[in-house]
Scaffold this active site. Structure first.
Site, PDB file in Angstrom:
ATOM      1  N   LYS A   1     -22.036  -8.258   8.396  1.00 27.84           N
ATOM      2  CA  LYS A   1     -21.573  -8.071   9.772  1.00 27.84           C
ATOM      3  C   LYS A   1     -22.280  -6.663  10.171  1.00 27.84           C
ATOM      4  O   LYS A   1     -22.537  -5.829   9.248  1.00 27.84           O
ATOM      5  CB  LYS A   1     -20.173  -8.025  10.348  1.00 27.84           C
TER       6      LYS A   1
ATOM      7  N   PRO B   1     -25.861  -4.389   0.722  1.00 31.37           N
ATOM      8  CA  PRO B   1     -25.674  -3.086   0.370  1.00 31.37           C
ATOM      9  C   PRO B   1     -24.128  -2.708   0.144  1.00 31.37           C
ATOM     10  O   PRO B   1     -23.449  -2.841   1.360  1.00 31.37           O
ATOM     11  CB  PRO B   1     -26.249  -2.276   1.369  1.00 31.37           C
TER      12      PRO B   1
ATOM     13  N   GLY C   1     -22.199   0.472   3.133  1.00 32.41           N
ATOM     14  CA  GLY C   1     -23.315   0.596   4.134  1.00 32.41           C
ATOM     15  C   GLY C   1     -22.768   0.457   5.495  1.00 32.41           C
ATOM     16  O   GLY C   1     -23.273   0.509   6.413  1.00 32.41           O
ATOM     17  N   GLY C   2     -21.640  -0.095   5.474  1.00 35.70           N
ATOM     18  CA  GLY C   2     -20.834  -0.485   6.801  1.00 35.70           C
ATOM     19  C   GLY C   2     -21.019  -1.766   7.118  1.00 35.70           C
ATOM     20  O   GLY C   2     -21.176  -2.198   8.406  1.00 35.70           O
ATOM     21  N   LEU C   3     -21.604  -2.556   6.249  1.00 33.67           N
ATOM     22  CA  LEU C   3     -21.897  -3.989   6.563  1.00 33.67           C
ATOM     23  C   LEU C   3     -20.862  -5.088   6.181  1.00 33.67           C
ATOM     24  O   LEU C   3     -21.070  -6.295   6.368  1.00 33.67           O
ATOM     25  CB  LEU C   3     -23.312  -4.530   6.026  1.00 33.67           C
ATOM     26  N   GLY C   4     -19.740  -4.523   5.568  1.00 32.59           N
ATOM     27  CA  GLY C   4     -18.750  -5.521   5.438  1.00 32.59           C
ATOM     28  C   GLY C   4     -18.850  -6.303   3.999  1.00 32.59           C
ATOM     29  O   GLY C   4     -18.043  -7.408   3.937  1.00 32.59           O
ATOM     30  N   GLY C   5     -19.645  -6.182   3.021  1.00 31.91           N
ATOM     31  CA  GLY C   5     -20.018  -6.827   2.092  1.00 31.91           C
ATOM     32  C   GLY C   5     -18.851  -7.108   1.047  1.00 31.91           C
ATOM     33  O   GLY C   5     -18.443  -8.478   1.102  1.00 31.91           O
TER      34      GLY C   5
ATOM     35  N   SER D   1     -15.662  -7.092   1.959  1.00 31.34           N
ATOM     36  CA  SER D   1     -14.449  -7.627   2.739  1.00 31.34           C
ATOM     37  C   SER D   1     -14.897  -9.120   2.977  1.00 31.34           C
ATOM     38  O   SER D   1     -14.141  -9.908   2.927  1.00 31.34           O
ATOM     39  CB  SER D   1     -14.353  -7.114   4.198  1.00 31.34           C
TER      40      SER D   1
ATOM     41  N   ASP E   1     -11.100  -5.308   7.563  1.00 32.25           N
ATOM     42  CA  ASP E   1     -12.315  -6.322   7.858  1.00 32.25           C
ATOM     43  C   ASP E   1     -12.306  -7.462   7.510  1.00 32.25           C
ATOM     44  O   ASP E   1     -13.037  -8.355   7.791  1.00 32.25           O
ATOM     45  CB  ASP E   1     -13.798  -5.472   7.705  1.00 32.25           C
TER      46      ASP E   1
END
Length: 285
Positions: free
Chosen positions: A10, A93, A96-100, A102, A135
């Protein structure tokens, strides 16, 4: 028999921090935009009750891995005697703030709820997921969403079929450090939007703190703001460190990607309104 499930990334199209809560979380407003860039989870059900990771990110200890925590939480909550071997292929990543992480946890909950036949509803899974991270619920919700509360009060939103160039500077930003920083900006809450076109004066309240902690984020944003045919200004996702540009076409996004410095990881991806696990999620509402 192994069963494979996708866990999408996300981005936050904006992130407004409204208030620090007594539980040390923050009330916020954001739009979670799901992307067609995914990790891949493979589950093999066992009868011995043991949950283990058979492959994945070896830098994360098994007992600290969110897919293991999610599986054990579901097992404990439902009382199932079944186990699972879990394998994760990481593309998103880390940090990185992409929620991987979660998203991986959410997909684990949805997948094992189906495969173990534990029959929890989506609402029950979201509540269980919230204990794993703020998240996690949006990925179980399985739709791009307007979010409030700590990110767990969700309303579906339809976003344009655009493309994104996402850049990871290969450096991790601590979410805890961002939210505890003295310079964190607080914004006045906005009214709930009815559709994407109503977005005005949006920003990321975490950005300036993130740049204080890691100046290279600012450098990456400056680079992205030189890209041709972008939609608006470059933005940072979540608490960083990933930054992104939006484009109307894949061709424009790919052209911009060719100019990203080799020292950074980058990828082009498409906006999606429904997660790959949407059909399984809605079946359990």
């Amino acid at each position: 028999m192994p069963s494979t499930w996708l866990a999408p990334a996300k981005i936050n199209l904006f992130l407004h921090i409204n208030k620090r809560r007594k539980d040390n979380y923050h009330n916020l407003q954001t739009i979670f935009q799901l992307l067609d860039y995914c990790d891949k989870l493979t589950c093999t059900i066992t009868n011995n009750g043991v949950i283990k990771r058979t492959s994945g990110n070896k830098s994360v200890k098994q007992d600290q891995d969110l897919i293991i925590k999610a599986a054990k939480a579901l097992q404990q909550y439902t009382g199932t005697t079944l186990g699972a071997n879990l394998s994760i292929v990481k593309n998103i990543p880390i940090g990185g703030g992409l929620g991987g992480g979660s998203s991986d946890a959410a997909t684990t909950l949805v997948a094992l709820n189906q495969l173990w036949d534990t029959k929890l509803t989506q609402a029950q899974l979201m509540k269980l997921g919230l204990n794993l991270g703020a998240d996690v619920p949006v990925f179980i919700f399985a739709q791009s969403a307007w979010a409030e509360g700590i990110g767990n009060i969700l309303s579906p939103i339809k976003t344009p079929d655009h493309y994104f160039l996402v850049v990871f500077i290969n450096k991790h930003i601590s979410t805890k450090e961002i939210f505890s920083h003295y310079a964190l900006t607080i914004s006045e809450p906005q009214g709930k939007i009815a559709n994407f076109s109503e977005l005005v004066n949006t920003h990321n309240d975490c950005l300036q703190v993130a740049i204080k902690l890691e100046a290279e984020i600012g450098v990456a944003l400056e680079h992205l703001n030189t890209c041709y045919n972008r939609v608006g200004q470059a933005r940072m996702s979540g608490t960083g460190s990933c930054v992104f540009n939006e484009f109307l076409t894949e061709k424009d996004a790919l052209a911009a990607a060719k100019k990203v410095p080799k020292k950074w990881m980058s990828f082009v991806t498409r906006a999606i309104n429904n997660s790959p696990i949407y059909n399984w999620a809605v079946a359990k509402r």
